[in-house]
Design a protein around this motif. Structure first.
Motif, short mmCIF file in Angstrom:
data_model
loop_
_atom_site.label_atom_id
_atom_site.label_comp_id
_atom_site.label_asym_id
_atom_site.label_seq_id
_atom_site.Cartn_x
_atom_site.Cartn_y
_atom_site.Cartn_z
N ILE A 162 -37.74 12.18 -9.39
CA ILE A 162 -38.80 12.95 -10.06
C ILE A 162 -39.98 12.03 -10.28
O ILE A 162 -39.86 10.99 -10.93
CB ILE A 162 -38.28 13.57 -11.36
CG1 ILE A 162 -37.19 14.60 -11.04
CG2 ILE A 162 -39.43 14.22 -12.14
CD1 ILE A 162 -36.54 15.23 -12.24
N MET A 163 -41.13 12.41 -9.72
CA MET A 163 -42.32 11.56 -9.74
C MET A 163 -43.46 12.18 -10.54
O MET A 163 -44.63 11.94 -10.25
CB MET A 163 -42.80 11.29 -8.31
CG MET A 163 -41.81 10.62 -7.42
SD MET A 163 -41.49 8.91 -7.93
CE MET A 163 -39.81 8.75 -7.35
N VAL A 164 -43.15 13.01 -11.53
CA VAL A 164 -44.16 13.55 -12.45
C VAL A 164 -43.60 13.45 -13.87
O VAL A 164 -42.41 13.62 -14.08
CB VAL A 164 -44.55 15.01 -12.12
CG1 VAL A 164 -45.43 15.09 -10.90
CG2 VAL A 164 -43.34 15.89 -11.96
N SER A 165 -44.46 13.14 -14.83
CA SER A 165 -44.04 13.03 -16.23
C SER A 165 -44.59 14.14 -17.09
O SER A 165 -43.99 14.47 -18.11
CB SER A 165 -44.54 11.73 -16.86
OG SER A 165 -44.44 10.64 -16.05
N SER A 166 -45.74 14.70 -16.71
CA SER A 166 -46.41 15.68 -17.57
C SER A 166 -47.19 16.68 -16.73
O SER A 166 -47.71 16.34 -15.67
CB SER A 166 -47.41 15.01 -18.51
OG SER A 166 -46.80 14.06 -19.33
N LEU A 167 -47.28 17.89 -17.26
CA LEU A 167 -48.22 18.89 -16.76
C LEU A 167 -49.21 19.12 -17.89
O LEU A 167 -48.85 19.61 -18.96
CB LEU A 167 -47.50 20.19 -16.39
CG LEU A 167 -48.38 21.32 -15.87
CD1 LEU A 167 -49.11 20.92 -14.59
CD2 LEU A 167 -47.55 22.58 -15.64
N LEU A 168 -50.45 18.71 -17.67
CA LEU A 168 -51.44 18.74 -18.74
C LEU A 168 -52.22 20.05 -18.80
O LEU A 168 -52.54 20.54 -19.88
CB LEU A 168 -52.39 17.55 -18.58
CG LEU A 168 -51.70 16.18 -18.53
CD1 LEU A 168 -52.70 15.08 -18.23
CD2 LEU A 168 -50.95 15.92 -19.83
N SER A 169 -52.55 20.59 -17.62
CA SER A 169 -53.21 21.90 -17.56
C SER A 169 -52.85 22.55 -16.25
O SER A 169 -52.46 21.87 -15.29
CB SER A 169 -54.73 21.78 -17.73
OG SER A 169 -55.31 21.20 -16.59
#
Length: 147
Positions: free
Chosen positions: A22-29
Protein backbone atom coordinates in the motif's frame (compact mmCIF):
# COMPACT_ATOMS: atom_id res chain seq x y z
CA UNK A 1 -16.88 7.91 5.00
CA UNK A 2 -15.74 11.51 5.37
CA UNK A 3 -12.65 13.35 4.20
CA UNK A 4 -9.85 13.59 5.01
CA UNK A 5 -9.01 9.91 5.44
CA UNK A 6 -5.79 9.15 7.32
CA UNK A 7 -6.15 5.61 8.65
CA UNK A 8 -4.80 2.48 7.00
CA UNK A 9 -8.00 0.62 7.88
CA UNK A 10 -10.12 3.06 5.86
CA UNK A 11 -7.60 3.19 2.99
CA UNK A 12 -7.73 -0.63 2.74
CA UNK A 13 -11.51 -0.45 2.22
CA UNK A 14 -11.03 1.76 -0.83
CA UNK A 15 -8.19 0.15 -2.79
CA UNK A 16 -7.53 -3.43 -3.86
CA UNK A 17 -3.85 -3.41 -2.83
CA UNK A 18 -2.79 -5.25 0.31
CA UNK A 19 0.03 -4.71 2.80
CA UNK A 20 2.98 -4.37 2.42
CA UNK A 21 2.21 -2.93 -1.03
CA UNK A 22 0.00 0.00 0.00
CA UNK A 23 1.61 3.21 -1.24
CA UNK A 24 -0.91 5.83 -0.02
CA UNK A 25 -1.39 7.17 3.51
CA UNK A 26 -4.17 9.73 3.14
CA UNK A 27 -6.96 10.94 0.91
CA UNK A 28 -7.16 14.68 1.51
CA UNK A 29 -9.80 15.72 -1.02
CA UNK A 30 -11.77 14.01 -3.73
CA UNK A 31 -14.21 14.75 -6.54
CA UNK A 32 -14.78 13.18 -9.93
CA UNK A 33 -12.54 15.85 -11.47
CA UNK A 34 -9.69 15.98 -8.96
CA UNK A 35 -8.25 14.17 -5.97
CA UNK A 36 -5.39 14.88 -3.56
CA UNK A 37 -3.55 12.13 -1.70
CA UNK A 38 -0.52 11.96 0.57
CA UNK A 39 2.15 9.41 1.38
CA UNK A 40 4.53 9.44 4.32
CA UNK A 41 7.56 7.51 3.14
CA UNK A 42 8.43 5.03 5.86
CA UNK A 43 11.93 3.48 6.15
CA UNK A 44 10.46 -0.04 5.83
CA UNK A 45 8.62 0.71 2.56
CA UNK A 46 9.54 -2.04 0.09
CA UNK A 47 10.13 0.53 -2.68
CA UNK A 48 12.72 2.51 -0.72
CA UNK A 49 16.28 2.25 -1.98
CA UNK A 50 19.24 3.93 -0.28
CA UNK A 51 16.96 6.05 1.94
CA UNK A 52 14.99 7.40 -1.05
CA UNK A 53 11.64 6.44 -2.53
CA UNK A 54 12.42 4.84 -5.90
CA UNK A 55 11.16 5.76 -9.36
CA UNK A 56 9.01 2.61 -9.29
CA UNK A 57 7.64 3.77 -5.95
CA UNK A 58 6.63 7.15 -7.37
CA UNK A 59 4.85 5.53 -10.32
CA UNK A 60 3.10 3.05 -8.02
CA UNK A 61 2.06 5.91 -5.72
CA UNK A 62 0.54 7.67 -8.75
CA UNK A 63 -1.41 4.56 -9.73
CA UNK A 64 -2.63 3.93 -6.19
CA UNK A 65 -3.66 7.58 -5.85
CA UNK A 66 -5.92 7.08 -8.87
CA UNK A 67 -7.22 3.84 -7.30
CA UNK A 68 -7.92 5.60 -3.99
CA UNK A 69 -9.84 8.38 -5.72
CA UNK A 70 -11.86 5.81 -7.69
CA UNK A 71 -12.55 3.72 -4.59
CA UNK A 72 -13.76 6.71 -2.61
CA UNK A 73 -16.05 7.84 -5.42
CA UNK A 74 -17.47 4.32 -5.82
CA UNK A 75 -18.20 4.18 -2.08
CA UNK A 76 -19.72 7.67 -1.96
CA UNK A 77 -21.69 7.66 -5.19
CA UNK A 78 -22.85 4.09 -5.48
CA UNK A 79 -21.99 2.58 -2.08
CA UNK A 80 -20.28 -0.07 -4.18
CA UNK A 81 -17.07 -1.98 -3.87
CA UNK A 82 -13.90 -0.32 -5.15
CA UNK A 83 -13.21 -0.85 -8.82
CA UNK A 84 -9.97 -2.46 -9.89
CA UNK A 85 -7.90 -0.34 -12.25
CA UNK A 86 -5.42 -1.71 -14.72
CA UNK A 87 -2.77 0.59 -16.12
CA UNK A 88 -3.29 0.92 -19.87
CA UNK A 89 -0.44 3.36 -20.46
CA UNK A 90 1.91 5.79 -18.78
CA UNK A 91 2.71 8.76 -21.00
CA UNK A 92 5.07 11.67 -20.52
CA UNK A 93 6.42 10.44 -17.18
CA UNK A 94 8.89 12.88 -15.64
CA UNK A 95 10.75 12.21 -12.40
CA UNK A 96 12.76 15.22 -11.27
CA UNK A 97 13.76 14.21 -7.76
CA UNK A 98 13.47 11.23 -5.42
CA UNK A 99 11.98 12.02 -2.02
CA UNK A 100 13.77 10.93 1.15
CA UNK A 101 12.59 8.54 3.82
CA UNK A 102 10.40 10.17 6.52
CA UNK A 103 9.22 12.91 4.15
CA UNK A 104 5.62 13.31 3.03
CA UNK A 105 4.68 13.74 -0.61
CA UNK A 106 1.31 14.74 -2.07
CA UNK A 107 -0.25 13.94 -5.40
CA UNK A 108 -2.90 15.80 -7.32
CA UNK A 109 -4.91 13.71 -9.74
CA UNK A 110 -6.71 15.62 -12.48
CA UNK A 111 -9.07 13.49 -14.52
CA UNK A 112 -9.05 14.62 -18.13
CA UNK A 113 -11.80 12.32 -19.40
CA UNK A 114 -13.29 8.86 -19.14
CA UNK A 115 -14.69 6.84 -22.03
CA UNK A 116 -15.90 3.22 -21.86
CA UNK A 117 -14.19 2.59 -18.52
CA UNK A 118 -10.84 4.06 -19.62
CA UNK A 119 -9.86 7.06 -17.54
CA UNK A 120 -7.14 9.49 -18.60
CA UNK A 121 -5.55 11.30 -15.64
CA UNK A 122 -2.60 13.59 -15.03
CA UNK A 123 -0.89 12.99 -11.69
CA UNK A 124 1.52 15.54 -10.23
CA UNK A 125 3.59 14.79 -7.12
CA UNK A 126 4.99 17.53 -4.90
CA UNK A 127 7.38 17.34 -1.97
CA UNK A 128 7.05 19.18 1.34
CA UNK A 129 8.57 22.29 -0.24
CA UNK A 130 5.77 22.27 -2.85
CA UNK A 131 8.29 21.46 -5.60
CA UNK A 132 7.01 19.27 -8.41
CA UNK A 133 9.10 16.12 -8.20
CA UNK A 134 7.19 13.89 -10.64
CA UNK A 135 4.39 14.02 -13.18
CA UNK A 136 2.77 11.57 -15.59
CA UNK A 137 -0.30 11.06 -17.70
CA UNK A 138 -1.81 7.67 -16.83
CA UNK A 139 -4.62 5.83 -18.54
CA UNK A 140 -6.39 3.22 -16.43
CA UNK A 141 -9.09 0.73 -17.28
CA UNK A 142 -11.61 0.33 -14.48
CA UNK A 143 -13.55 -2.87 -13.90
CA UNK A 144 -15.93 -3.87 -11.15
CA UNK A 145 -14.32 -5.76 -8.27
CA UNK A 146 -15.53 -9.35 -8.08
CA UNK A 147 -15.54 -11.04 -4.69
Amino acid sequence: MKLPIHTLEEIKKLIPQKEPFIMVSSLLSCSSEEGITALKIEPNNILVEENKFSEAGLLEYMAQSIALQSGFLAKQLTNGKPQIGYIVSIKSAEINKLPRVNSTITSTIKNLHEIAGIRDSVVTIKNEKEEIIARAEIKTYLVDHEG
